[in-house]
Design a protein around this motif. Structure first.
Motif, mmCIF file in Angstrom:
data_model
loop_
_atom_site.group_PDB
_atom_site.id
_atom_site.type_symbol
_atom_site.label_atom_id
_atom_site.label_comp_id
_atom_site.label_asym_id
_atom_site.label_seq_id
_atom_site.Cartn_x
_atom_site.Cartn_y
_atom_site.Cartn_z
ATOM 1 N N VAL A 253 0.834 -1.212 0.000
ATOM 2 C CA VAL A 253 0.000 0.000 0.000
ATOM 3 C C VAL A 253 0.870 1.265 0.000
ATOM 4 O O VAL A 253 0.571 2.230 -0.699
ATOM 5 N N LEU A 254 1.952 1.232 0.773
ATOM 6 C CA LEU A 254 2.802 2.418 0.889
ATOM 7 C C LEU A 254 3.516 2.747 -0.418
ATOM 8 O O LEU A 254 3.850 3.903 -0.673
ATOM 9 N N GLY A 255 3.810 1.731 -1.208
ATOM 10 C CA GLY A 255 4.576 1.944 -2.427
ATOM 11 C C GLY A 255 6.056 1.747 -2.161
ATOM 12 O O GLY A 255 6.485 1.583 -1.014
ATOM 13 N N PRO A 256 6.886 1.782 -3.218
ATOM 14 C CA PRO A 256 8.288 1.381 -3.092
ATOM 15 C C PRO A 256 9.095 2.204 -2.093
ATOM 16 O O PRO A 256 9.815 1.639 -1.261
ATOM 17 N N GLU A 257 8.993 3.538 -2.142
ATOM 18 C CA GLU A 257 9.911 4.331 -1.294
ATOM 19 C C GLU A 257 9.525 4.255 0.179
ATOM 20 O O GLU A 257 10.341 3.888 1.027
ATOM 21 N N ALA A 258 8.284 4.614 0.475
ATOM 22 C CA ALA A 258 7.845 4.578 1.868
ATOM 23 C C ALA A 258 7.828 3.139 2.385
ATOM 24 O O ALA A 258 8.121 2.883 3.556
ATOM 25 N N GLY A 259 7.514 2.192 1.507
ATOM 26 C CA GLY A 259 7.495 0.780 1.891
ATOM 27 C C GLY A 259 8.871 0.294 2.278
ATOM 28 O O GLY A 259 9.041 -0.420 3.272
ATOM 29 N N MET A 260 9.872 0.673 1.509
ATOM 30 C CA MET A 260 11.242 0.248 1.832
ATOM 31 C C MET A 260 11.699 0.895 3.134
ATOM 32 O O MET A 260 12.392 0.265 3.940
ATOM 33 N N ARG A 261 11.295 2.135 3.375
ATOM 34 C CA ARG A 261 11.658 2.789 4.653
ATOM 35 C C ARG A 261 11.054 2.011 5.816
ATOM 36 O O ARG A 261 11.685 1.805 6.851
ATOM 37 N N LEU A 262 9.820 1.563 5.667
ATOM 38 C CA LEU A 262 9.173 0.763 6.726
ATOM 39 C C LEU A 262 9.962 -0.512 6.983
ATOM 40 O O LEU A 262 10.229 -0.885 8.123
ATOM 41 N N LEU A 263 10.389 -1.178 5.919
ATOM 42 C CA LEU A 263 11.128 -2.437 6.073
ATOM 43 C C LEU A 263 12.468 -2.199 6.748
ATOM 44 O O LEU A 263 12.891 -2.978 7.606
ATOM 45 N N GLU A 264 13.145 -1.137 6.346
ATOM 46 C CA GLU A 264 14.483 -0.897 6.897
ATOM 47 C C GLU A 264 14.411 -0.522 8.386
ATOM 48 O O GLU A 264 15.380 -0.673 9.118
ATOM 49 N N GLN A 265 13.217 -0.081 8.839
ATOM 50 C CA GLN A 265 13.061 0.243 10.267
ATOM 51 C C GLN A 265 13.027 -1.016 11.118
ATOM 52 O O GLN A 265 13.280 -0.990 12.308
ATOM 53 N N ARG A 266 12.631 -2.111 10.503
ATOM 54 C CA ARG A 266 12.489 -3.368 11.239
ATOM 55 C C ARG A 266 13.699 -4.253 10.951
ATOM 56 O O ARG A 266 13.790 -4.831 9.872
ATOM 57 N N SER A 267 14.571 -4.411 11.923
ATOM 58 C CA SER A 267 15.820 -5.143 11.656
ATOM 59 C C SER A 267 15.557 -6.616 11.345
ATOM 60 O O SER A 267 16.354 -7.262 10.678
ATOM 61 N N GLU A 268 14.427 -7.138 11.824
ATOM 62 C CA GLU A 268 14.198 -8.568 11.630
ATOM 63 C C GLU A 268 13.480 -8.894 10.328
ATOM 64 O O GLU A 268 13.237 -10.063 10.020
ATOM 65 N N ALA A 269 13.104 -7.863 9.562
ATOM 66 C CA ALA A 269 12.365 -8.102 8.329
ATOM 67 C C ALA A 269 13.150 -7.595 7.119
ATOM 68 O O ALA A 269 13.853 -6.589 7.204
#
Lengths: 128, 331
Positions: free
Chosen positions: B291-307
């Motif tokens: 839903v967030l799209g590539p840029e915001a989505g990748m930022r969300l993922l990088e915030q979570r070290s386990e994902a």
């Protein structure tokens, strides 16, 4: 030289036994290593097996589920769903399968098609 | 006549060769499928005792059926259906509370991109029926729940919907949760090597005997082809894509992953694959990132070290999180 001397001491029965064991080992190795990939089609209706047959055998099958008949085609070593009474026809849009471990399913009509045989896809599980 | 040194040595040697050629049969793989939660579930278990593997798999399927009975809004007496039927409070099982809390965590981290409250939106689109429709903006606005509220207000095991516009639908997280519970069951039954694949939501226990499990990631635009593969042990991989549940109208594709802000299908990605310690987390994150799209989505993922994640943007460009780059093998 020692081997030749030993060999001369064997009898015909000894040599026949050794030859038989050699052939049996070779055969069992061939069976383990040289099986064709994706050899068999297994179709489930719910939890029951509705059909099992070789992938090489062309067939048209009607598998009767709760919504009606799902028509499955096996042709030229590939399997696809031709027709199904489900609302979205996702099973038809999945196209053809033929590699060992491949699956097709009409979930609303509870029909599952699975290709079985030696591993031939290069992966164990598909995430989609 | 058999008391010959050469013959004896050869017989022993060939006998050993025969046994060696059978060595791979010591570990069996049992694979079973079942139709649960509206999808095809495949469980594979590897081990030497086939009866034990079969029993464990059957128990794992039973666990998944119980999850479906508890979480499906379509099952009349499920906890979710009961909450949807009333504006009053209702007692919920701890499993529902735990999953809702995880979902709420992802909702907050994603600024509302993940929602468990879109049952009304889903019904309006009717994508999985014979008569899907493109709703008007007014129709969507009438069923969109508030963005800045949780789906449920919780007080221990007592819950109620935060708004009558909330129609609970845990489709974006419950399948992953079922995969986790199935793996837990397999582990409790003493298995060390197994996998659960619920319509592409995958969890693996251990490796595949001595090697890792090899996971293929579907190419979002080329049917029957892979985008990439990766190896995994004791992890989950979930892919959300726009290519499986959709309909087309006037040349435009409408798929099933809705943006909670508009009620429209999210348009930033073709597919998102998330690798995480649990399938429930991977499931929720995959939806949020899509839903967030590539840029915001990748930022969300990088915030979570386990994902970690692989995003295929709407234009086909593939973006990979830092921890996954070395693990992927492109096809």
């Amino acid at each position: 030289m020692a081997l030749k001397a030993l060999w001369r001491r064997t009898t015909r029965v000894d040599r026949a036994l050794v030859l038989a064991l050699a052939l049996l080992s070779g055969f069992s190795l061939w069976v383990v290593v040289d099986r064709e990939p994706g050899g068999q089609v297994v179709i489930y209706r719910g939890e029951e097996v509705a059909y099992v047959g070789p992938l090489s055998h062309d067939r048209l099958l009607n598998i009767h589920g709760p919504l009606g008949d799902t028509r499955v085609e096996i042709e030229a070593g590939r399997v696809r769903v031709l027709r199904s009474p489900c609302p979205r026809k996702i099973c038809i849009s999945l196209g053809q399968v033929w590699k060992s471990g491949d699956l097709l399913a009409c979930v609303p009509n509870r029909v599952v098609v699975r290709i079985e045989g030696e591993e031939g896809r290069g992966y164990d599980l598909l995430s989609r | 006549m058999l008391n010959r040194p050469l013959s004896l040595l050869l017989v022993i040697g060939l006998g050993l060769l025969l046994l060696w050629s059978q060595r791979d049969r010591a570990a069996s793989e049992v694979t079973r499928t079942a139709l649960i939660m509206g999808t095809l579930v495949e469980i594979k278990a590897v081990g030497s005792d086939e009866n034990k593997l079969e029993d464990a798999i059957n128990n794992a399927f039973d666990v998944m059926r119980r999850v479906e009975a508890e979480f499906s809004p379509q099952v009349p007496n499920s906890a979710i259906a009961r909450l949807n039927q009333t504006a009053e409070t209702s007692e919920i099982p701890s499993s529902v509370r735990d999953l809702v809390e995880l979902g709420e965590q992802v909702r907050l981290e994603s600024n509302g991109a993940f929602s468990m409250a879109l049952g009304g939106v889903k019904e309006l689109w009717a994508i999985e029926t014979e008569n899907p429709q493109v709703p008007t903006r007014e129709q969507l606005e009438a069923v969109l729940p508030p963005l800045d509220s949780p789906a449920l207000l919780l007080d221990g095991l007592i819950a109620r919907r935060s708004s009558t516009l909330v129609r609970l639908d845990l489709g974006g997280i419950a399948k992953g949760y079922a995969v986790d519970r199935a793996l837990e069951q397999l582990r409790d039954r003493g298995l060390r090597s197994a996998s659960v694949n619920a319509g592409g939501d995958i969890g693996v226990l251990g490796g595949h005997a001595e090697r890792p499990w090899r996971i293929g990631i579907q190419h979002p635009r080329k049917q029957g082809e892979l985008l990439a593969t990766l190896e995994a042990r004791d992890q989950a991989i979930v892919t959300s894509g726009d290519y499986e549940r959709y309909f087309e109208r006037d040349g435009r594709r409408y798929h099933h992953i809705f943006d909670p802000r508009s009620g429209q299908p999210a348009s930033g990605c073709q597919s998102v694959s998330v690798v995480a310690p649990s399938a429930a987390l991977a499931d929720a994150l995959a939806t949020a990132v899509f839903v967030l799209g590539p840029e915001a989505g990748m930022r969300l993922l990088e915030q979570r070290s386990e994902a970690e994640g692989l995003i295929v943007a709407a234009n086909g460009e593939a973006i990979v999180s830092s921890g996954l780059k070395e693990r992927l093998q492109w096809r």
